[in-house]
Design a protein around this motif. Structure first.
Motif, PDB file in Angstrom:
ATOM      1  N   LEU A  28      34.726  39.833  38.757  1.00 31.20           N
ATOM      2  CA  LEU A  28      34.044  41.008  38.233  1.00 31.20           C
ATOM      3  C   LEU A  28      33.553  41.857  39.390  1.00 31.20           C
ATOM      4  CD1 LEU A  28      32.748  42.561  35.825  1.00 31.20           C
ATOM      5  CD2 LEU A  28      30.722  41.103  36.146  1.00 31.20           C
ATOM      6  N   GLY A  29      33.843  43.148  39.313  1.00 35.05           N
ATOM      7  CA  GLY A  29      33.349  44.046  40.349  1.00 35.05           C
ATOM      8  C   GLY A  29      34.036  43.821  41.689  1.00 35.05           C
ATOM      9  N   GLY A  30      33.434  44.370  42.744  1.00 42.71           N
ATOM     10  CA  GLY A  30      34.021  44.242  44.064  1.00 42.71           C
ATOM     11  C   GLY A  30      33.561  43.018  44.823  1.00 42.71           C
ATOM     12  N   ILE A  31      32.306  42.609  44.644  1.00 50.01           N
ATOM     13  CA  ILE A  31      31.756  41.492  45.412  1.00 50.01           C
ATOM     14  C   ILE A  31      32.197  40.153  44.839  1.00 50.01           C
ATOM     15  CG2 ILE A  31      29.618  40.391  46.175  1.00 50.01           C
ATOM     16  CD1 ILE A  31      28.271  43.098  46.113  1.00 50.01           C
ATOM     17  N   LEU A  32      32.239  40.038  43.532  1.00 51.97           N
ATOM     18  CA  LEU A  32      32.530  38.761  42.891  1.00 51.97           C
ATOM     19  C   LEU A  32      34.020  38.497  42.707  1.00 51.97           C
ATOM     20  CD1 LEU A  32      29.752  38.774  40.133  1.00 51.97           C
ATOM     21  CD2 LEU A  32      29.699  37.698  42.394  1.00 51.97           C
ATOM     22  N   ARG A  33      34.866  39.432  43.081  1.00 52.34           N
ATOM     23  CA  ARG A  33      36.308  39.221  42.923  1.00 52.34           C
ATOM     24  C   ARG A  33      36.862  38.450  44.111  1.00 52.34           C
ATOM     25  NH1 ARG A  33      38.072  41.841  38.509  1.00 52.34           N
ATOM     26  NH2 ARG A  33      40.176  41.106  38.928  1.00 52.34           N
ATOM     27  N   HIS A  34      37.872  37.637  43.844  1.00 50.61           N
ATOM     28  CA  HIS A  34      38.540  36.884  44.916  1.00 50.61           C
ATOM     29  C   HIS A  34      40.031  36.861  44.649  1.00 50.61           C
ATOM     30  CE1 HIS A  34      38.702  33.532  42.027  1.00 50.61           C
ATOM     31  NE2 HIS A  34      37.440  33.839  41.757  1.00 50.61           N
TER      32      HIS A  34
END
Length: 276
Positions: free
Chosen positions: A184-190
Motif C-alpha cells: 500500500l502506498g509508496g513506503i509500504l510497497r515492496h
C-alpha cells in the motif's frame, strides 16, 4: 604558218604528260569525333553461399528442451483483488540458453548431452490446456516431446517449463518467471523476483515420465519466493517496471533474473541428472 602549227603541236605533246603527272588538289576532311568509351559496369559480387547447418551426430544420452524464456510476468497486488494487475512481456534474454549451458556444466560438458530444437508453438497445448482438471493426452509433456523427437534418438529428455504457483501465505498466483510489487502506498510497497520452473525427465524409448520421488525442484524455487531479504529475489522498488512493457529493455532486471535462475538450477539440477 605550217611551221608555227608544227611547233605548237610539239609543245602540246610535252605539256600533256606533265599535266597528267600533276597530283589533284586534296580536300582536307575533318575527322569525326571519337565516341566516348563506354565503361562496362563492374560485375555484381555474388552473395556468399550459406553455410550448411551442422547436424549433430553420434550418441545422445540426454536431450535438453527448455521452454521458459520468451515471456516475463509483471504483476502488481493491492489490498483488494480489484487492485491487482498482471501483464506478460515478450523478452529475449537467452534464458533457454542459460538452462542448456548449466545442464552441460552439471554433466561435465558431456558431448552426449545435446540441445533439442522444437517447432514454434508446439508447447501451446501444455501451457493452455482445454481443461484444468483432466488434461487431454495430446496436452501432456511426453506426448508433445514425442511429436518432434522421433529422429533425435536420445536416451532421455530433460524438459524445463514454467508453471503458476501461489505465493506462500497468500492467495496470490505468480505466473512463470517475472517480478511482482505488493503493498500500500509508496513506503509500504515492496518488490521481488520469482522463477517458477519445473524439470521433467522423459524416457526416450517409451516416452514415459521418469519420476524422481526424492527430488522436489519446485520446492527449491518456492523457497526463493518467501518475503525475506535474500538479495537474489529482493528487488528495489525503483527497478520494478512501470509501465510493464519497460521490463524487456531493463538490463538490471535481465541480469537479476538470470542470477536467480542460475542459483535455482545449480541447486535443483543434480538430483535430475544422477544416473539410476
Amino acid at each position: 604558218m605550217f611551221r608555227f602549227a608544227a611547233s605548237a603541236l610539239v609543245l602540246l605533246c610535252f605539256l600533256a604528260p606533265a599535266a597528267a603527272q600533276t597530283p589533284p588538289a586534296t580536300t582536307t576532311q575533318t575527322p569525326a569525333p571519337a565516341k566516348p568509351a563506354v565503361k562496362k559496369a563492374a560485375p555484381k559480387a555474388k552473395p556468399a553461399a550459406k553455410q550448411p547447418v551442422a547436424i549433430e551426430s553420434g550418441p545422445c544420452r540426454l536431450g535438453v528442451i527448455s521452454v521458459i524464456g520468451d515471456r516475463y510476468a509483471v504483476q502488481k497486488f493491492g489490498l483488494t483483488i480489484f487492485e491487482n494487475e498482471a501483464s506478460e512481456v515478450p523478452i529475449d534474454w537467452g534464458l533457454d540458453d542459460l538452462v542448456f549451458s548449466h545442464v552441460r556444466a552439471a554433466t561435465g560438458n558431456d558431448p552426449t548431452v545435446r540441445r533439442i530444437a522444437y517447432p514454434k508453438g508446439v508447447f501451446e497445448p501444455f501451457y493452455h490446456p482445454k481443461t484444468i482438471l483432466i488434461r487431454d493426452p495430446g496436452e501432456r509433456l511426453p506426448t508433445i516431446v514425442r511429436s518432434f523427437t522421433t529422429n533425435a534418438n536420445c536416451d532421455r529428455y530433460l524438459v524445463a517449463t514454467t508453471y503458476k504457483a501461489e505465493l506462500p501465505n497468500t492467495h496470490m498466483t505468480l505466473n512463470g518467471i517475472g517480478t511482482y510489487n505488493q503493498g500500500l502506498g509508496g513506503i509500504l510497497r515492496h518488490s521481488h523476483l520469482f522463477a517458477n520452473i519445473a524439470i521433467t525427465l522423459v524416457d526416450g524409448r517409451s516416452y514415459e515420465e521418469i519420476k524422481r520421488p526424492f527430488v522436489n525442484f519446485g520446492a527449491n524455487f518456492a523457497a526463493g519466493l518467501r518475503l525475506t531479504e535474500d538479495p537474489l529475489n529482493k528487488l528495489d522498488n525503483s527497478l520494478f517496471p512501470d509501465p510493464p512493457a519497460a521490463a524487456s529493455a531493463s538490463a538490471a532486471l535481465r541480469e537479476r533474473t538470470r542470477a536467480l535462475i542460475t542459483d535455482r538450477l545449480d541447486r535443483g539440477l543434480p538430483g535430475y541428472l544422477k544416473e539410476d
